[in-house]
Motif scaffolding. Structure first.
Motif, PDB file in Angstrom:
ATOM      1  N   ARG A 117       0.852  -1.181   0.000  1.00 55.04           N
ATOM      2  CA  ARG A 117       0.000   0.000   0.000  1.00 55.04           C
ATOM      3  C   ARG A 117       0.892   1.237   0.000  1.00 55.04           C
ATOM      4  O   ARG A 117       2.103   1.155   0.092  1.00 55.04           O
ATOM      5  N   VAL A 118       0.253   2.366  -0.131  1.00 54.95           N
ATOM      6  CA  VAL A 118       0.974   3.636  -0.089  1.00 54.95           C
ATOM      7  C   VAL A 118       1.489   3.854   1.326  1.00 54.95           C
ATOM      8  O   VAL A 118       0.810   3.513   2.286  1.00 54.95           O
ATOM      9  N   PRO A 119       2.646   4.477   1.536  1.00 55.74           N
ATOM     10  CA  PRO A 119       3.554   5.033   0.540  1.00 55.74           C
ATOM     11  C   PRO A 119       4.648   4.068   0.088  1.00 55.74           C
ATOM     12  O   PRO A 119       5.659   4.506  -0.447  1.00 55.74           O
ATOM     13  N   HIS A 120       4.473   2.770   0.330  1.00 56.52           N
ATOM     14  CA  HIS A 120       5.555   1.837   0.027  1.00 56.52           C
ATOM     15  C   HIS A 120       5.733   1.612  -1.469  1.00 56.52           C
ATOM     16  O   HIS A 120       6.773   1.126  -1.892  1.00 56.52           O
ATOM     17  N   ASN A 121       4.715   1.946  -2.284  1.00 56.40           N
ATOM     18  CA  ASN A 121       4.927   1.845  -3.725  1.00 56.40           C
ATOM     19  C   ASN A 121       5.916   2.903  -4.204  1.00 56.40           C
ATOM     20  O   ASN A 121       6.652   2.685  -5.163  1.00 56.40           O
ATOM     21  N   LEU A 122       5.957   4.063  -3.528  1.00 55.22           N
ATOM     22  CA  LEU A 122       6.964   5.068  -3.860  1.00 55.22           C
ATOM     23  C   LEU A 122       8.356   4.581  -3.461  1.00 55.22           C
ATOM     24  O   LEU A 122       9.330   4.784  -4.198  1.00 55.22           O
ATOM     25  N   VAL A 123       8.447   3.943  -2.308  1.00 55.36           N
ATOM     26  CA  VAL A 123       9.728   3.374  -1.878  1.00 55.36           C
ATOM     27  C   VAL A 123      10.158   2.269  -2.838  1.00 55.36           C
ATOM     28  O   VAL A 123      11.334   2.161  -3.199  1.00 55.36           O
ATOM     29  N   ALA A 124       9.201   1.444  -3.286  1.00 57.07           N
ATOM     30  CA  ALA A 124       9.522   0.379  -4.232  1.00 57.07           C
ATOM     31  C   ALA A 124      10.004   0.945  -5.569  1.00 57.07           C
ATOM     32  O   ALA A 124      10.955   0.424  -6.169  1.00 57.07           O
ATOM     33  N   SER A 125       9.375   2.013  -6.044  1.00 60.34           N
ATOM     34  CA  SER A 125       9.814   2.645  -7.291  1.00 60.34           C
ATOM     35  C   SER A 125      11.223   3.206  -7.158  1.00 60.34           C
ATOM     36  O   SER A 125      12.045   3.077  -8.078  1.00 60.34           O
ATOM     37  N   PHE A 166      20.625   4.243 -20.101  1.00 56.03           N
ATOM     38  CA  PHE A 166      20.235   3.749 -18.780  1.00 56.03           C
ATOM     39  C   PHE A 166      20.790   4.623 -17.666  1.00 56.03           C
ATOM     40  O   PHE A 166      20.158   4.758 -16.604  1.00 56.03           O
ATOM     41  N   ASP A 167      21.934   5.224 -17.887  1.00 60.29           N
ATOM     42  CA  ASP A 167      22.514   6.123 -16.889  1.00 60.29           C
ATOM     43  C   ASP A 167      21.577   7.292 -16.635  1.00 60.29           C
ATOM     44  O   ASP A 167      21.204   7.587 -15.483  1.00 60.29           O
ATOM     45  N   VAL A 168      21.167   7.970 -17.704  1.00 59.47           N
ATOM     46  CA  VAL A 168      20.281   9.125 -17.562  1.00 59.47           C
ATOM     47  C   VAL A 168      18.907   8.694 -17.061  1.00 59.47           C
ATOM     48  O   VAL A 168      18.316   9.343 -16.182  1.00 59.47           O
ATOM     49  N   LEU A 169      18.380   7.583 -17.593  1.00 63.89           N
ATOM     50  CA  LEU A 169      17.049   7.106 -17.202  1.00 63.89           C
ATOM     51  C   LEU A 169      16.981   6.780 -15.717  1.00 63.89           C
ATOM     52  O   LEU A 169      16.104   7.280 -14.988  1.00 63.89           O
ATOM     53  N   CYS A 170      17.891   5.935 -15.244  1.00 66.97           N
ATOM     54  CA  CYS A 170      17.813   5.441 -13.863  1.00 66.97           C
ATOM     55  C   CYS A 170      18.156   6.524 -12.849  1.00 66.97           C
ATOM     56  O   CYS A 170      17.495   6.629 -11.801  1.00 66.97           O
ATOM     57  N   CYS A 171      19.158   7.344 -13.134  1.00 67.60           N
ATOM     58  CA  CYS A 171      19.539   8.398 -12.191  1.00 67.60           C
ATOM     59  C   CYS A 171      18.453   9.468 -12.106  1.00 67.60           C
ATOM     60  O   CYS A 171      18.133   9.955 -11.016  1.00 67.60           O
ATOM     61  N   THR A 172      17.871   9.836 -13.254  1.00 66.30           N
ATOM     62  CA  THR A 172      16.777  10.810 -13.234  1.00 66.30           C
ATOM     63  C   THR A 172      15.563  10.255 -12.496  1.00 66.30           C
ATOM     64  O   THR A 172      14.921  10.970 -11.706  1.00 66.30           O
ATOM     65  N   ALA A 173      15.236   8.986 -12.728  1.00 59.35           N
ATOM     66  CA  ALA A 173      14.112   8.372 -12.025  1.00 59.35           C
ATOM     67  C   ALA A 173      14.364   8.311 -10.519  1.00 59.35           C
ATOM     68  O   ALA A 173      13.442   8.541  -9.716  1.00 59.35           O
ATOM     69  N   SER A 174      15.586   8.014 -10.128  1.00 58.80           N
ATOM     70  CA  SER A 174      15.914   7.973  -8.707  1.00 58.80           C
ATOM     71  C   SER A 174      15.725   9.340  -8.058  1.00 58.80           C
ATOM     72  O   SER A 174      15.169   9.455  -6.956  1.00 58.80           O
ATOM     73  N   ILE A 175      16.156  10.402  -8.753  1.00 59.45           N
ATOM     74  CA  ILE A 175      16.023  11.761  -8.218  1.00 59.45           C
ATOM     75  C   ILE A 175      14.557  12.149  -8.092  1.00 59.45           C
ATOM     76  O   ILE A 175      14.120  12.686  -7.065  1.00 59.45           O
ATOM     77  N   TRP A 176      13.757  11.858  -9.117  1.00 63.71           N
ATOM     78  CA  TRP A 176      12.349  12.233  -9.068  1.00 63.71           C
ATOM     79  C   TRP A 176      11.566  11.366  -8.083  1.00 63.71           C
ATOM     80  O   TRP A 176      10.560  11.809  -7.520  1.00 63.71           O
ATOM     81  N   ASN A 177      11.984  10.130  -7.867  1.00 60.96           N
ATOM     82  CA  ASN A 177      11.330   9.304  -6.844  1.00 60.96           C
ATOM     83  C   ASN A 177      11.558   9.866  -5.447  1.00 60.96           C
ATOM     84  O   ASN A 177      10.655   9.821  -4.596  1.00 60.96           O
ATOM     85  N   VAL A 178      12.762  10.384  -5.199  1.00 64.24           N
ATOM     86  CA  VAL A 178      13.026  11.054  -3.924  1.00 64.24           C
ATOM     87  C   VAL A 178      12.112  12.264  -3.770  1.00 64.24           C
ATOM     88  O   VAL A 178      11.563  12.524  -2.687  1.00 64.24           O
ATOM     89  N   THR A 179      11.924  13.006  -4.861  1.00 61.53           N
ATOM     90  CA  THR A 179      11.019  14.152  -4.834  1.00 61.53           C
ATOM     91  C   THR A 179       9.589  13.718  -4.546  1.00 61.53           C
ATOM     92  O   THR A 179       8.863  14.378  -3.777  1.00 61.53           O
ATOM     93  N   ALA A 180       9.157  12.603  -5.135  1.00 60.90           N
ATOM     94  CA  ALA A 180       7.802  12.095  -4.901  1.00 60.90           C
ATOM     95  C   ALA A 180       7.606  11.686  -3.446  1.00 60.90           C
ATOM     96  O   ALA A 180       6.539  11.925  -2.861  1.00 60.90           O
ATOM     97  N   ILE A 181       8.615  11.066  -2.837  1.00 61.88           N
ATOM     98  CA  ILE A 181       8.517  10.688  -1.420  1.00 61.88           C
ATOM     99  C   ILE A 181       8.380  11.930  -0.546  1.00 61.88           C
ATOM    100  O   ILE A 181       7.583  11.967   0.395  1.00 61.88           O
ATOM    101  N   ALA A 182       9.156  12.975  -0.857  1.00 64.14           N
ATOM    102  CA  ALA A 182       9.061  14.222  -0.090  1.00 64.14           C
ATOM    103  C   ALA A 182       7.677  14.855  -0.239  1.00 64.14           C
ATOM    104  O   ALA A 182       7.089  15.335   0.745  1.00 64.14           O
TER     105      ALA A 182
END
Length: 321
Positions: free
Chosen positions: A37-45, A85-101
């Motif tokens: 459940r939420v917010p663990h789907n954000l942590v999983a992403s 993959f470098d740009v994809l994964c690093c950008t996704a990681s940064i935006w996932n941190v933003t989503a958690i915040a």
């Protein structure tokens, strides 16, 4: 040299630890039903993006570090895959941190409107937008926006086209940086406001004795209260204040580590193509691996502030035994 061997050993350990730790978080979320459940789907992403960084990006970066002069000797096709993959994964990681915040911020400031159903919908939308934006930024060079591979110089790097540099660094770092700084400021402000309001929520003691008489049959009953005072827990913290304080601390540490890890790389990434500055390759490598290390710190931070993860880790290992 001994120093070179030591540095490479640390990079290998960082890669393995990042992969295993994020994989452990994913396995825990999948096995424990309470985490579905939420917010663990954000942590999983976030864990998925960090696992991909450790599995697909960091090993090829390590191969590049081992080559003489940091040259790329693996061909054009693998270079394009690695950069994408470098740009994809690093950008996704940064935006996932933003989503958690953002999720922590809305759960504190909009408790009545931000229900479990609304939280699930919004988090799914944020995850979809995160990966779509990351894919758009990473695939743009493959469609002709700049060049990533130079066969003459055996060089493989993110497109140095000035327009792409501005768009990619802005979308991958500077925009989420502004969002997380604004979110942390709002969380800190809300926490201070509620703590200040709690201290003012005290009823002044009655100056005189209060008498309450009951009109009934004889004998007459009289109840007297002297120096009565009513207070609303002025010496301890309420559950909501503890939650806000904990969220502010977690988001603050998450943002602080995120900024320290990525800001040197993105400053040099933005300045270098625009001013044609010649930054030494060793410093580029240091800043790049410092950014990669953020994928190692992310799961440590958001699981350290959740006792459920610690208990789930223990139960997982006990069942394995």
């Amino acid at each position: 040299s001994f120093f070179t061997v030591l540095i490479l050993t640390l990079l290998v350990l960082l890669t393995v630890a990042t992969f295993l730790w994020n994989l452990l978080v994913l396995a825990t979320i999948l096995r424990v039903k309470a985490f579905h459940r939420v917010p663990h789907n954000l942590v999983a992403s976030t864990a998925v993006s960090d696992v991909l960084v450790a599995a697909l990006v960091m090993p090829l970066s390590l191969v590049k570090e081992l080559s003489a002069g940091r040259r790329w000797r693996l061909g054009r096709e693998l270079c394009l895959v690695w950069v994408c993959f470098d740009v994809l994964c690093c950008t996704a990681s940064i935006w996932n941190v933003t989503a958690i915040a953002l999720d922590r911020y809305w759960s504190i400031t909009r408790q009545l409107q931000y229900t479990l159903l609304a939280r699930r919908r919004i988090s799914n939308v944020m995850i979809a937008l995160t990966w779509l934006l990351s894919a758009a930024i990473s695939l743009a060079p493959l469609l002709g926006w700049g060049e990533t591979y130079s066969p003459e110089q055996q060089r493989c790097q993110v497109s140095q086209d000035p327009s792409y540099t501005i768009v990619s660094t802005g979308g991958a770092f500077y925009l989420p940086l502004c969002v997380v700084l604004f979110v942390y400021w709002k969380i800190y402000k809300a926490s201070k406001f509620h703590m200040g309001g709690r201290r003012r929520n005290a009823v002044v003691p009655l100056p005189e004795a209060a008498q309450v008489k009951e009109a009934s049959q004889e004998p007459q009953m009289v109840f007297t209260a002297r120096r009565a005072a009513i207070t609303f827990q002025t010496d301890g913290e309420t559950w909501r204040e503890q939650k806000e304080k904990k969220a502010a601390l977690m988001v603050g540490i998450l943002i602080g580590v995120f900024v320290l890890c990525w800001i040197p790389f993105f400053i040099t990434e933005l300045i270098s193509p625009l001013c044609s500055c010649n930054i030494p390759p060793v410093w580029k490598s240091i800043f790049l691996w410092l950014g990669y290390s953020n994928s190692f710190f992310n799961p440590l931070i958001y699981t350290a502030f959740n006792k459920n993860y610690n208990n789930a880790f223990k139960n997982l290992f006990v069942k394995q035994r």
